[in-house]
Design a protein around this motif. Structure first.
Motif, PDB file in Angstrom:
ATOM      1  N   GLY A 210     114.665  20.376  44.298  1.00 47.82           N
ATOM      2  CA  GLY A 210     114.550  20.453  42.851  1.00 47.82           C
ATOM      3  C   GLY A 210     114.368  19.095  42.194  1.00 47.82           C
ATOM      4  N   ALA A 211     114.822  18.041  42.853  1.00 49.57           N
ATOM      5  CA  ALA A 211     114.693  16.700  42.278  1.00 49.57           C
ATOM      6  C   ALA A 211     113.235  16.327  42.031  1.00 49.57           C
ATOM      7  CB  ALA A 211     115.348  15.671  43.186  1.00 49.57           C
ATOM      8  N   ALA A 212     112.330  16.942  42.792  1.00 48.66           N
ATOM      9  CA  ALA A 212     110.915  16.608  42.657  1.00 48.66           C
ATOM     10  C   ALA A 212     110.354  17.034  41.306  1.00 48.66           C
ATOM     11  CB  ALA A 212     110.114  17.263  43.782  1.00 48.66           C
ATOM     12  N   VAL A 213     110.979  18.047  40.690  1.00 50.80           N
ATOM     13  CA  VAL A 213     110.452  18.534  39.412  1.00 50.80           C
ATOM     14  C   VAL A 213     111.138  17.887  38.216  1.00 50.80           C
ATOM     15  CG1 VAL A 213     109.896  20.747  40.474  1.00 50.80           C
ATOM     16  CG2 VAL A 213     112.032  20.499  39.213  1.00 50.80           C
ATOM     17  N   LEU A 214     112.184  17.106  38.453  1.00 49.68           N
ATOM     18  CA  LEU A 214     112.916  16.503  37.334  1.00 49.68           C
ATOM     19  C   LEU A 214     112.022  15.695  36.401  1.00 49.68           C
ATOM     20  CD1 LEU A 214     116.304  15.369  38.942  1.00 49.68           C
ATOM     21  CD2 LEU A 214     115.907  17.224  37.308  1.00 49.68           C
ATOM     22  N   PRO A 215     111.068  14.888  36.928  1.00 49.37           N
ATOM     23  CA  PRO A 215     110.221  14.117  36.003  1.00 49.37           C
ATOM     24  C   PRO A 215     109.357  14.989  35.097  1.00 49.37           C
ATOM     25  CG  PRO A 215     110.125  13.192  38.217  1.00 49.37           C
ATOM     26  CD  PRO A 215     110.816  14.511  38.336  1.00 49.37           C
ATOM     27  N   LEU A 216     109.223  16.269  35.443  1.00 49.33           N
ATOM     28  CA  LEU A 216     108.401  17.169  34.637  1.00 49.33           C
ATOM     29  C   LEU A 216     109.214  17.924  33.594  1.00 49.33           C
ATOM     30  CD1 LEU A 216     106.200  18.696  37.487  1.00 49.33           C
ATOM     31  CD2 LEU A 216     105.686  16.737  36.009  1.00 49.33           C
ATOM     32  N   LEU A 217     110.518  17.701  33.567  1.00 50.25           N
ATOM     33  CA  LEU A 217     111.386  18.400  32.637  1.00 50.25           C
ATOM     34  C   LEU A 217     111.642  17.543  31.391  1.00 50.25           C
ATOM     35  CD1 LEU A 217     113.965  19.919  35.147  1.00 50.25           C
ATOM     36  CD2 LEU A 217     112.020  21.051  34.066  1.00 50.25           C
ATOM     37  N   PRO A 218     111.816  18.177  30.245  1.00 56.98           N
ATOM     38  CA  PRO A 218     111.982  17.402  29.003  1.00 56.98           C
ATOM     39  C   PRO A 218     113.242  16.558  28.968  1.00 56.98           C
ATOM     40  CG  PRO A 218     112.321  19.759  28.623  1.00 56.98           C
ATOM     41  CD  PRO A 218     111.747  19.624  29.989  1.00 56.98           C
ATOM     42  N   GLY A 219     114.303  16.983  29.657  1.00 57.66           N
ATOM     43  CA  GLY A 219     115.531  16.203  29.645  1.00 57.66           C
ATOM     44  C   GLY A 219     115.324  14.807  30.206  1.00 57.66           C
ATOM     45  N   GLU A 220     114.631  14.733  31.346  1.00 60.19           N
ATOM     46  CA  GLU A 220     114.348  13.432  31.933  1.00 60.19           C
ATOM     47  C   GLU A 220     113.405  12.616  31.062  1.00 60.19           C
ATOM     48  OE1 GLU A 220     115.503  11.921  35.060  1.00 60.19           O
ATOM     49  OE2 GLU A 220     116.990  13.351  34.337  1.00 60.19           O
ATOM     50  N   ALA A 221     112.475  13.299  30.410  1.00 65.52           N
ATOM     51  CA  ALA A 221     111.547  12.595  29.516  1.00 65.52           C
ATOM     52  C   ALA A 221     112.300  11.968  28.341  1.00 65.52           C
ATOM     53  CB  ALA A 221     110.483  13.563  29.017  1.00 65.52           C
ATOM     54  N   HIS A 235     107.840   7.221  33.651  1.00 65.90           N
ATOM     55  CA  HIS A 235     107.442   6.129  32.766  1.00 65.90           C
ATOM     56  C   HIS A 235     107.415   6.661  31.331  1.00 65.90           C
ATOM     57  CE1 HIS A 235     104.710   3.254  30.776  1.00 65.90           C
ATOM     58  NE2 HIS A 235     105.118   2.390  31.706  1.00 65.90           N
ATOM     59  N   PRO A 236     107.743   5.815  30.339  1.00 64.29           N
ATOM     60  CA  PRO A 236     107.741   6.299  28.955  1.00 64.29           C
ATOM     61  C   PRO A 236     106.445   6.975  28.538  1.00 64.29           C
ATOM     62  CG  PRO A 236     108.837   4.181  29.075  1.00 64.29           C
ATOM     63  CD  PRO A 236     108.291   4.443  30.442  1.00 64.29           C
ATOM     64  N   ALA A 237     105.311   6.453  28.981  1.00 61.39           N
ATOM     65  CA  ALA A 237     104.034   7.081  28.623  1.00 61.39           C
ATOM     66  C   ALA A 237     103.950   8.486  29.215  1.00 61.39           C
ATOM     67  CB  ALA A 237     102.867   6.231  29.113  1.00 61.39           C
ATOM     68  N   ALA A 238     104.396   8.631  30.450  1.00 57.68           N
ATOM     69  CA  ALA A 238     104.413   9.951  31.085  1.00 57.68           C
ATOM     70  C   ALA A 238     105.416  10.863  30.382  1.00 57.68           C
ATOM     71  CB  ALA A 238     104.745   9.820  32.560  1.00 57.68           C
ATOM     72  N   ALA A 239     106.524  10.276  29.934  1.00 59.98           N
ATOM     73  CA  ALA A 239     107.547  11.066  29.234  1.00 59.98           C
ATOM     74  C   ALA A 239     106.981  11.664  27.943  1.00 59.98           C
ATOM     75  CB  ALA A 239     108.760  10.198  28.930  1.00 59.98           C
ATOM     76  N   VAL A 240     106.193  10.879  27.214  1.00 60.25           N
ATOM     77  CA  VAL A 240     105.570  11.380  25.993  1.00 60.25           C
ATOM     78  C   VAL A 240     104.654  12.556  26.308  1.00 60.25           C
ATOM     79  CG1 VAL A 240     103.938  10.828  24.149  1.00 60.25           C
ATOM     80  CG2 VAL A 240     105.730   9.201  24.755  1.00 60.25           C
ATOM     81  N   LEU A 241     103.886  12.438  27.390  1.00 61.89           N
ATOM     82  CA  LEU A 241     102.985  13.523  27.787  1.00 61.89           C
ATOM     83  C   LEU A 241     103.769  14.768  28.178  1.00 61.89           C
ATOM     84  CD1 LEU A 241     100.304  11.578  29.877  1.00 61.89           C
ATOM     85  CD2 LEU A 241     100.099  12.471  27.548  1.00 61.89           C
ATOM     86  N   VAL A 242     104.905  14.585  28.860  1.00 62.41           N
ATOM     87  CA  VAL A 242     105.733  15.723  29.261  1.00 62.41           C
ATOM     88  C   VAL A 242     106.241  16.466  28.030  1.00 62.41           C
ATOM     89  CG1 VAL A 242     107.939  16.376  30.302  1.00 62.41           C
ATOM     90  CG2 VAL A 242     106.396  14.835  31.520  1.00 62.41           C
TER      91      VAL A 242
END
Length: 263
Positions: A210-221, A235-242
């Protein structure tokens, strides 16, 4: 007639936003609820700052000032929960009372209603959340000063990044709650939708891989934008896109549901 009930069928998006803004913020109850969210943020911030020693095992005097600040910002998270429920209730209440029929009669272009509600919810929740986050940060200053400890540096960009990141939680989850309430035609549906995303990182941690999907979740963003994500955070830029992708997905689901039924 009020701005929320008069015929807006020939008006533009600005009129729809104005009508939704009036419905969302134009009552004394709404203003009291917003003030209550800020007061709750300050109270929770004080509790977490004053109990940081027992809860972390490190005395307040030994805590870095920045850590005390981040503890205080949990008050903004508490305010976000209140604002999320209020956003869902605003939509759910319209379906319960039947007011939604008047809304769609006044503005037949239902996609415009969905977008207008999204804009007003994000603006209102964002404004209240920013006040709550700044207030919570000031609480940490009061606690540190009262204990005679060094204060965090107001010139440090990391401080205001953390404050701004904490303030982003409410508008995002309030938007999701609004979309969920529109999709389900209920307050409960909106709250469940927002809470599902809120607890998603925890649930992902329980699932193998499940850790692999964490960067795709809004909480991590949100944590990434606040500057408190771990080294494996996006990365913050990726977080904005998420966050943009989740917001678009929620609104698209709400728009499709609203367009596909009579009410």
């Amino acid at each position: 007639m009020t701005a929320s009930t008069r015929d807006l069928s020939g008006a533009g998006a600005g009129a729809a936003v104005a009508a939704e803004w009036t419905k969302l913020t134009g009552t004394g109850r709404a203003r009291r609820a917003a003030a209550g969210a800020v007061v709750l943020a300050l109270a929770v911030a004080a509790v977490f700052c004053l109990t940081i020693g027992p809860t972390t095992g490190v005395a307040l005097a030994d805590q870095p000032a920045f850590d005390v600040l981040t503890a205080s910002l949990l008050g903004a998270d508490a305010a976000a929960l209140v604002l999320t429920v209020l956003a869902a209730a605003a939509v759910g209440g319209e379906y319960t009372t039947g007011m939604v029929r008047t809304t769609f009669t006044a503005t037949p272009r239902r996609g415009r209603v969905v977008l207008a509600r999204a804009v007003t919810v994000v603006a209102a929740a964002g404004a209240v959340s920013l006040v709550a986050a700044v207030g919570a940060a000031l609480v940490s200053l009061v606690v540190l000063a009262g204990a005679g400890l060094p204060l965090w540096d107001a010139a440090d960009p990391a401080v205001w990044r953390a404050v701004a990141g904490a303030a982003l939680m409410a508008p995002f989850h309030a938007l999701v709650a609004t979309a969920g309430a529109l999709w389900s035609r209920s307050t409960a549906g909106g709250v469940v939708a927002a809470l599902a995303l809120l607890v998603a990182p925890t649930l992902a941690g329980w699932v193998p891989g499940g850790a692999a999907v964490l960067p795709l979740l809004p909480g991590e963003a949100l944590h990434s934008l606040a500057g408190i994500a771990g080294p494996e955070g996006p990365h913050p830029a990726a977080a904005v896109l998420v966050l943009a992708a989740w917001s678009a997905l929620a609104l698209a689901a709400a728009d499709r549901a609203v367009r596909g039924r009579d009410v």
